[in-house]
Design an enzyme around this catalytic site. Structure first.
Site, mmCIF file in Angstrom:
data_model
loop_
_atom_site.group_PDB
_atom_site.id
_atom_site.type_symbol
_atom_site.label_atom_id
_atom_site.label_comp_id
_atom_site.label_asym_id
_atom_site.label_seq_id
_atom_site.Cartn_x
_atom_site.Cartn_y
_atom_site.Cartn_z
ATOM 1 C CG ASP A 96 -2.248 0.598 1.022
ATOM 2 O OD1 ASP A 96 -2.302 1.686 0.434
ATOM 3 O OD2 ASP A 96 -3.244 -0.025 1.443
ATOM 4 C CG ASP A 197 -4.411 5.850 0.976
ATOM 5 O OD1 ASP A 197 -5.317 5.036 1.174
ATOM 6 O OD2 ASP A 197 -4.303 6.922 1.607
ATOM 7 C CD GLU A 249 -8.822 4.898 -1.438
ATOM 8 O OE1 GLU A 249 -9.724 4.652 -0.641
ATOM 9 O OE2 GLU A 249 -7.898 5.699 -1.170
ATOM 10 C CG HIS A 318 -9.052 -1.043 4.552
ATOM 11 N ND1 HIS A 318 -8.879 -0.994 3.170
ATOM 12 C CD2 HIS A 318 -8.563 0.123 5.019
ATOM 13 C CE1 HIS A 318 -8.310 0.152 2.849
ATOM 14 N NE2 HIS A 318 -8.096 0.849 3.944
ATOM 15 C CG ASP A 319 -11.344 2.539 3.757
ATOM 16 O OD1 ASP A 319 -10.794 2.428 4.872
ATOM 17 O OD2 ASP A 319 -10.774 3.028 2.755
#
Ligand code: ISL
Ligand code: CA
Length: 536
Positions: A96, A197, A249, A318-319
């Site tokens: 990430d 990210d 993302e 995970h969000d």
């Protein structure tokens, strides 16, 4: 070779995957011990949520050192071993890459706040206004304003996310050099690429006031600006030297923006995560939910299938809350879990599966706000309290939307703490349903969600049409979604019933798969039934 067009990618949230040393926190040796599980699922790559040193205000998305491993998770040697052990199983590792901001504990920030060169301008610093107001009117992602006063420097710094996540300033050329160096550091160690990210927010064109909006005032000053595209092209030059892969993302991304980010000839990213289909059950902001309307969801999927030649396919990360209670039905847990698996594994694009999705994990069963860990949920709780929203209502809002829903520990078996840890207590509550939802049970059950995922992953591997075939929708109603994948003479139809009532569809064909036991298909779908037909 575009391996990512054939692979299934699995996301690991390291804190919650597998603990190896009994401290209640998942870690890298724990991941290594579970690689066989991923190989069995048919995974081609793992996206690891951040494992770098971090004070964990945002569980690793606040990085304090880009070139090391958080001691809670292990060492650099453990990471090397993970890369090697994964490779032996044909699995690549994606890290990430969180470069919009660093933790305020990062050495760069420590030096920047003391104006030590060349770090002085690594972040967005600004004096307040003479009348005591903040540098501008922007609002942040986590329900706060986005300026924090720093006593050492005597100025405010910008943070679009948590207060301890300071935004890096790409107007300062050294910052990009540092990032390139970070890329090389991990690529040299053998990682295959990065999930980037909030990568479409990097460049802020000015710190002027934004147009007032219900959420994220200031957005027009940093969403997908041309300079951000330029930064991505520069990073791509480093990445190409290693033939590395990137998925961005990208919040608020439209198909047009996504095309610009992913077009091969522009040399930026390989694919992006879009959010539109995840927003079908919310109004304006994620905390205001409305009922899930399958038709709007199908239409959104169709739009993205048509507008982009290739992209990511996902329903969980995970969000986000878990997909079965959200898009399926807890009362039809097994059927709807398999139906959602079918959707993810038969649309055109690269499927991403989030840990626990493959066994149908559902939202947390916490009793109240004290059990929450997530910084966003806690901020929102504070904010709602300040507006005197009563606790019952606050909990209704937060429990349905909290990111902790996806972060409870992985449910491996029905032993203590679901086999996640030998500690008395895991870092975040284990869902009490682990007696019914766990991998060990599902391994022994040929009808389980786990075995369905495995089977479909295999089918996808065997049938090129399911990977590379084009996409054509056939039926899209308030509960039925039927589409076709076609490659040359080969053609496969998928029919999905997103409801607890039987439904009829027009398609026929040779039955390849159904999540019910049946021999043939006459157009009638059972509740939450998913069928895959070979067109004849
Ligand atoms: O989850 C969200 C809001 O509930 C999203 O807006 C989320 O903040 C956004 O997608 C950015 O997410 C990424 O960056 C954040 C981090 O907290 C998330 O976990 C990460 O996925 C800041 O680094
Ligand atoms: Ca541990």
């Amino acid at each position: 070779m575009e391996w990512w067009k054939d692979a299934i990618i699995y996301q690991i949230y390291p804190r919650s995957f597998q603990d190896s040393n009994g401290d209640g926190i998942g870690d890298i040796p724990g991941i290594i011990s579970r690689l066989d599980h991923l190989q069995e699922l048919g995974v081609g790559a793992i996206w690891l949520s951040p494992v770098y040193p971090s004070p964990n205000d945002d569980n690793g998305y606040d990085i304090s050192d880009y070139k090391n491993i958080n001691p809670e998770y292990g060492t650099l040697e453990d990471m090397d071993r993970l890369i090697l052990e994964a490779k032996r199983r044909g699995i690549r590792i994606l890290m990430d890459l969180v470069i919009n901001h660093t933790s305020t504990k990062h050495a760069w920030f420590e030096k920047s706040r003391r104006r030590i060169e060349p770090y002085t301008d690594y972040y967005y610093w600004a004096p307040g206004n003479p009348d005591g107001t903040l540098p501008n009117n922007w609002t942040g992602f986590f329900g706060e304003d986005c300026w924090q006063w720093d006593d050492v420097r005597g100025e405010y710094y910008l943070h679009l996310f948590a207060r301890t996540q300071a935004d890096l300033n790409y107007h300062c050329p050294q910052v990009l050099d540092e990032v390139k160096d970070v890329l090389r550091f991990w690529l040299d160690r053998g990682v295959a690429g990065f999930r980037c990210d909030v990568i479409n927010l990097l460049w802020k064109d000015s710190l002027a006031d934004g147009e007032k909006r219900l959420a994220l005032t200031g957005l027009e000053h940093y969403l997908s600006l041309p300079e951000t595209h330029g930064i991505l092209r520069q990073l791509r030059k480093v990445l190409d030297g290693y033939r590395a892969f990137t998925v961005g993302e990208t919040v608020f991304v439209t198909p047009e923006m996504a095309r610009d980010l992913c077009a091969e000839d522009r040399g930026e990213l390989n694919m992006v995560f879009s959010f539109e289909h995840m927003e079908c059950d919310q109004r304006f902001i994620k905390w205001l939910k409305r009922d899930f309307r399958p038709k709007a969801f199908f239409e959104c999927l169709i739009k993205w299938q048509k507008e982009l030649p290739w992209n990511t396919i996902y329903l969980e990360n995970h969000d986000q809350p878990r997909s079965i209670p959200r898009f399926g039905s807890n009362s039809w847990w097994r059927e709807s879990g398999k139906l959602l698996a079918t959707l993810v594994l038969t649309l055109r694009g690269t499927p991403f599966i989030y840990q626990g999705q493959e066994i149908g994990m559902v939202d947390f069963d916490f009793d109240g706000v004290d059990q929450l860990d997530d910084v966003e949920s806690r901020n929102v709780n504070r904010l709602l309290s300040a507006y005197h929203v009563p606790e019952g209502l606050r909990w209704r809002i937060i429990s349905r939307t909290s990111r902790d829903n996806a972060r409870t520990p992985m449910q491996w078996d029905d032993g203590p703490n679901a086999g996640f840890t030998t500690a008395d207590k895991a870092w975040l509550g284990v869902n009490r349903n682990f007696h019914f939802i766990n991998l060990a049970d599902q391994e022994n059950d040929p009808d389980s969600i786990w075995n369905w995922y495995k089977d479909l992953a295999k089918l996808r591997g065997e049938r090129e049409v399911l990977r590379r075939g084009d996409f054509l929708w056939l039926e899209c109603t308030h509960r039925v979604f039927v589409y076709r994948r076609r490659l040359g003479a080969e053609s496969v139809t998928v029919a999905l019933n997103f409801s607890g009532r039987p439904a009829r569809v027009g398609s026929r064909g040779r039955l390849l798969r159904s999540n019910y036991h049946r021999d043939g298909f006459d157009g009638r779908l059972q509740p939450w039934e998913a069928v895959i037909l070979e067109d004849v």
